[in-house]
Structure formats: C-alpha cells, structure tokens
Design an enzyme around this catalytic site. Structure first.
Site, PDB file in Angstrom:
ATOM      1  N   GLY A  12      19.375   4.141 -35.827  1.00 33.76           N
ATOM      2  CA  GLY A  12      20.390   2.624 -35.690  1.00 33.76           C
ATOM      3  C   GLY A  12      20.302   2.302 -34.271  1.00 33.76           C
ATOM      4  O   GLY A  12      19.368   2.107 -32.689  1.00 33.76           O
ATOM      5  N   ALA A  50      26.040  -2.639 -19.193  1.00 31.93           N
ATOM      6  CA  ALA A  50      25.593  -3.964 -18.611  1.00 31.93           C
ATOM      7  C   ALA A  50      24.097  -4.921 -18.958  1.00 31.93           C
ATOM      8  O   ALA A  50      23.172  -3.663 -19.430  1.00 31.93           O
ATOM      9  CB  ALA A  50      25.512  -3.721 -16.987  1.00 31.93           C
ATOM     10  N   LYS A  78      28.673 -11.760 -16.569  1.00 34.30           N
ATOM     11  CA  LYS A  78      28.057 -11.510 -15.617  1.00 34.30           C
ATOM     12  C   LYS A  78      28.047 -11.598 -14.392  1.00 34.30           C
ATOM     13  O   LYS A  78      26.088 -12.458 -15.007  1.00 34.30           O
ATOM     14  CB  LYS A  78      27.784  -9.914 -15.784  1.00 34.30           C
ATOM     15  N   PRO A  96      22.159 -11.313  -6.632  1.00 29.88           N
ATOM     16  CA  PRO A  96      22.898 -12.002  -7.866  1.00 29.88           C
ATOM     17  C   PRO A  96      21.681 -12.629  -8.861  1.00 29.88           C
ATOM     18  O   PRO A  96      20.339 -12.008  -8.571  1.00 29.88           O
ATOM     19  CB  PRO A  96      22.907 -12.927  -6.609  1.00 29.88           C
ATOM     20  N   LEU A 333      15.572   5.196 -25.796  1.00 23.99           N
ATOM     21  CA  LEU A 333      15.453   6.093 -25.270  1.00 23.99           C
ATOM     22  C   LEU A 333      13.516   7.256 -25.717  1.00 23.99           C
ATOM     23  O   LEU A 333      13.120   7.892 -25.006  1.00 23.99           O
ATOM     24  CB  LEU A 333      16.449   7.101 -25.347  1.00 23.99           C
ATOM     25  N   THR A 344      18.651  -2.188 -17.257  1.00 27.51           N
ATOM     26  CA  THR A 344      17.561  -2.612 -17.357  1.00 27.51           C
ATOM     27  C   THR A 344      16.751  -2.028 -18.730  1.00 27.51           C
ATOM     28  O   THR A 344      16.138  -2.139 -19.423  1.00 27.51           O
ATOM     29  CB  THR A 344      16.601  -1.992 -16.609  1.00 27.51           C
ATOM     30  N   ILE A 346      18.579  -2.255 -22.032  1.00 33.41           N
ATOM     31  CA  ILE A 346      18.669  -3.502 -22.860  1.00 33.41           C
ATOM     32  C   ILE A 346      17.505  -3.935 -22.769  1.00 33.41           C
ATOM     33  O   ILE A 346      16.523  -4.675 -23.993  1.00 33.41           O
ATOM     34  CB  ILE A 346      19.854  -4.225 -23.171  1.00 33.41           C
TER      35      ILE A 346
END
Length: 513
Positions: A12, A50, A78, A96, A333, A344, A346
């Site tokens: 999951g 993030a 963000k 940015p 992973l 990076t 996600i």
C-alpha cells in the site's frame, strides 16, 4: 476481444494506492481488474511530505477535489524550495515553481539580466520571479488564467501528510471497486518455464493469482529484486547521503508556502509546514558523521517542540537496473531511491504510472513495451540524478569534509557538459523529456554562485536604456502584485482549513450516535 488484465499490486503506502487510483480511474473496467495486497502489520516509510506541481495534474486526472484532499491531508501550498547555506555559508535562494521574467519572454530572460549586471545593476535574479517573491513574502493565491500576465508565470504544489494521502486514496479507490486484500506474502510463485510471476502466496496459505504484478513493497523490492533478481545501480559516489532522521514537531507559527532545506556539516535538514504539525529531518552521510551526533545536531536546531523521537532510516542512492522485468513493474522505493532534496519521490511514482498506462500490455507479454518503459524510466532517474548532484557539486564551501568531497568529486559527463555550457555562455540546455526545465536549472546555477561569463549577443538587439527600464518596471510590477496577494495562512484558512474537516467528521459521528 482481450480479457481484462488481472493486476495485483503488492504494498500500500503512497506508491501502491497511487497506482490503484491511477489505473482504476483512467482505465475502463473492461480493461483490467485491480487488487491490492498489504498488511497492517508492515509499516510504511511515509515521510514524503513535499511534492512538485505535477501532483495536481495527477489528482485532477483521477477526479480528486483539491480542497477536500488538502483538508484530509492537513496540506499547505508550496511555491518552491528555499535553500540555505548551500553554495556557501550565508547563501540563500529559492528554487521556484515558475519562470524568471514575464510570460512573453522570447530569449532566455537571464541573458537580459546578465546584460544588466554587466551595465552595473546589482539586481537579484529572484526579484524577477513571481513565485520567489510571493514565497519570500509568505503570500499565496492561485495563478492568473486567461491573458498572460506576470502573475500567471508560476504553478504550485503541496505539503501534505503522506500517510494521510495514502489513506485518502485508499478510501477513494475502494469506493470505486478496487479490492484490498489483507495479508503478508509468504512466498512468490513463478511459472516454471517463462519465469513470470503467477501468484503471491499469503501466510494464511491463500494464493493471490494474477497476470501482471506491480511491486510497491518499498526498499525490500520483494518481487522485482527479491524474486526476479533485478540488480541495483549504486549512485552513492555522487549522492553520498545514506541516512535520514525524520522527526515531527508542533505546528510552526507561520505556514510558509515553501519547503526549507538547510545545509548541515554532513548533509542537510528539511522543514515542511503542515496544518497540524511541522515535518523536519536530517539527511546525512554516515561516512562523515555518526548517527548519534547527527541526531543531536537535528534536535539542537529544531524551531518547535518535538512530538515524537527521531527514527533512523537507512538507504542508498540509486535505482534498479530495470524497472520492468517479465510481468512485474516496480514503483516507488521498490524501483529506486533518490534523496528527497527536490521532492521527486512522489513524482517518480506518478510518472511511472502514466508511462505504464500508455504501455500496459494485454495478457500477452511484449518485450517492446518492457524495453520502452525501462528506457523512459532510466531517462527520468538519470536526469533527476544529475540535478541533485548539481546541488552538492556546485559549492564553494570548504568548512567540512562532506562539502570538500562533493566539490572535488568527478561528476557524470552529462552534468559536466551542462555546467560548462552555462558557465561560458549562459546556455541552459532544455530537455525534450525529463523533469526539470531550464528555470529550475537556472535557479540552482545562480543561487549557488555560478554566474555566466557571457550572455547571448541577441540580448544586445534592444537599446540598453530601454532594456533596463523594462526590467525595472517588471520588478515593480511583481512587487505590486505580490503585495495584493493574501497571506498564505489566510488563503489556506478560507480554502482548505483541515479543522473544518475535523468538525464535520465530529458532527457526522454525533449524528450516527
């Protein structure tokens, strides 16, 4: 007509439930059957907090309501990443989510900026980035749409609780018909002739058979590495950090619309503001500091009281030599790990899902699809790798062993060539494919002290006085429009206050009682 492809997802967490959500929402039910196997007894890493702007596209494509998702995950907005002490001690810049210059710049804006420097103007290139100035002022609003204007030149991402995001996706996809199977895998059954995975045998003895398997089992990579024996490409010589110590603290006072990453003696520290708490952590190299000292340094520098003890995560930078082997694709992973410096992780899950949607086979094996997927993912990993290496290599710090090592290390030829091109002529080579665009490279180059020696002669086409006047006008326009924006916390409170979701759930529970 082909029968529906029987897809089994192992694991999951963010990767598994994103895969289930993407495939379940974007493929017709006649195309596939999706089941996900996971165990409540197996924890997930779950520290990814993030994201990059691409996540909004993914969420929109699968029918997620943005405000609802943000309330459910305690999310904040963000606009970029604030780097502290990276190029040199005392340095500070923002990477940015947007361009430098206006919406209609032709020639790369930084050539005009470099021309202004040559004319004696001491202008920070960040003054010409709407996202940078809004983030610095702690303000947020949605980008303008319609006619191109200076406040349409940026995008945004989220900070959110990754475990809550996975939970949110699970509720979404189970309601849409994806089946979740509880259990641990005892063994993996392969076809004796083809080597394809045939079934996952659970500890209960129950077999979960399928035609196509997606490995989201985390660092264990139970299927791709453990069963199919796919090797590992080690990148730790360029990305030496191999440990992380995440720790949550109480909510910070100001919910800043950016991630802060501060260089430390043997790595770097992150700070990510969520609505209900602050995410913190220290990514470091065990070659240059021991774990106890790293823990002490992290706790010493926290801004808010801790909510739990730091937990140690061990990893190695790199990726599997193949992301797809036989009838198994690895995501997250299980496929590779590049430290979270540029958020990076996600994105790599998301882009793999999108490639898989395009290349998903029928029940028949097709090596051409496998090769194309692996080629695309190799490109994604290698280009992100080079961008991360840039942060470490491009430094003039000589105060600690890690930074001396990184400044002197031999980098990939692909990165060396890009740096040389920018150093000489200010050319930021664009990618046709891959994640980071020229504005991202430009922000790190300049932010860490690399100013081009020359600018394009095309920048001299307009009279200097006119160019300087236009640049000054652009600076003022950005400042004025940023001043008109609401504070980030004010906008967030109106749009997606998580406390409202808690109050709604409480009222619903009271009604049920």
């Amino acid at each position: 007509m082909d029968q529906p492809l029987d897809i089994v997802i192992l694991g999951g967490g963010t990767a598994g439930w994103m895969a289930a959500a993407g495939l379940g929402a974007l493929l017709p039910p006649s195309r596939c059957r999706i089941r996900l196997v996971e165990s409540d007894e197996i924890g997930i890493v779950g520290v990814g907090e993030a994201t990059l702007p691409h996540i909004k596209n993914f969420n929109d494509s699968i029918g997620i309501d943005e405000a609802e998702m943000m309330r459910a995950t305690n999310a904040t907005f963000k606009l970029g990443i604030h780097f502290v002490d990276w190029g040199f001690k005392g340095s500070s810049y923002i990477h940015p989510f947007g361009v430098h210059g206006d919406a209609q710049s032709g020639l790369g804006f930084h050539h005009q900026w470099r021309r202004a420097l040559a004319a004696g103007r001491d202008w920070d290139i960040q003054d010409f980035s709407f996202a940078c100035m809004a983030a610095s002022a702690n303000r947020f609003d949605f980008p303008a749409v319609g006619k191109p204007t200076v406040n349409s030149t940026y995008s945004y991402a989220y900070h959110f609780d990754a475990s809550l995001y996975a939970k949110y996706l699970r509720q979404l996809v189970e309601a849409r018909g994806v089946e979740r199977i509880e259990g641990k895998v005892r063994e993996v059954e392969q076809h004796p002739e083809t080597g394809d995975i045939q079934a996952l045998i659970l500890e209960s003895g129950e077999p979960v058979a399928g035609q196509f398997f997606i490995d989201c089992s985390g660092f264990r990579s139970l299927l791709l590495a453990g069963k199919l024996g796919v090797g590992w490409d080690d990148w730790s010589k360029w990305l030496p950090c191999d440990r992380a110590l995440p720790v949550p603290t109480e909510r910070c006072g100001e919910l800043t619309p950016y991630t802060r990453v501060s260089a430390m003696d043997a790595g770097w520290r992150w700070r990510i503001p969520l609505q209900h708490r602050t995410g913190n952590g220290y990514v470091f190299s065990s070659r240059f500091v021991d774990e106890d000292k790293a823990r002490d340094e992290l706790l010493r520098d926290l801004d808010e009281p801790v909510l739990a003890e730091p937990r140690l995560l061990k990893f190695q930078a790199g990726r599997r030599t193949q992301s797809w082997q036989r009838n198994c694709v690895a995501l997250g992973l299980s496929s590779g790990f590049l430290e979270p410096l540029e958020s990076t992780s996600i994105y790599l899950i998301q882009i793999a899902i999108m490639h898989l949607l395009e290349l998903l086979p029928t029940a028949r094996h097709d090596q051409r699809l496998v090769d194309e997927f692996n080629l695309r993912m190799d490109l994604e990993y290698e280009r992100i790798r080079d961008f991360l290496i840039l942060h470490y290599h491009l430094n003039s710090r000589h105060d600690t062993e890690l930074w001396r090592y990184c400044a002197a290390m031999d980098v990939p030829d692909s990165l060396r060539r890009r740096m040389a091109l920018f150093r000489h002529s200010g050319i930021v080579e664009p990618y046709r494919d891959g994640l980071f665009t020229p504005p991202s490279w430009l922000s790190v180059y300049v932010g860490q002290g690399l100013t081009p020696e020359h600018y394009s002669p095309l920048a001299d086409a307009a009279p200097l006085t006119r160019t300087l006047k236009e640049l000054e006008g652009l600076r003022e326009d950005i400042r004025d429009r940023v001043d008109e924006m609401p504070k980030h916390s004010t906008f967030l409170g109106r749009y997606a206050d998580a406390r409202r979701a808690d109050e709604t759930q409480l009222r619903e529970a009271e009604v049920r009682l």
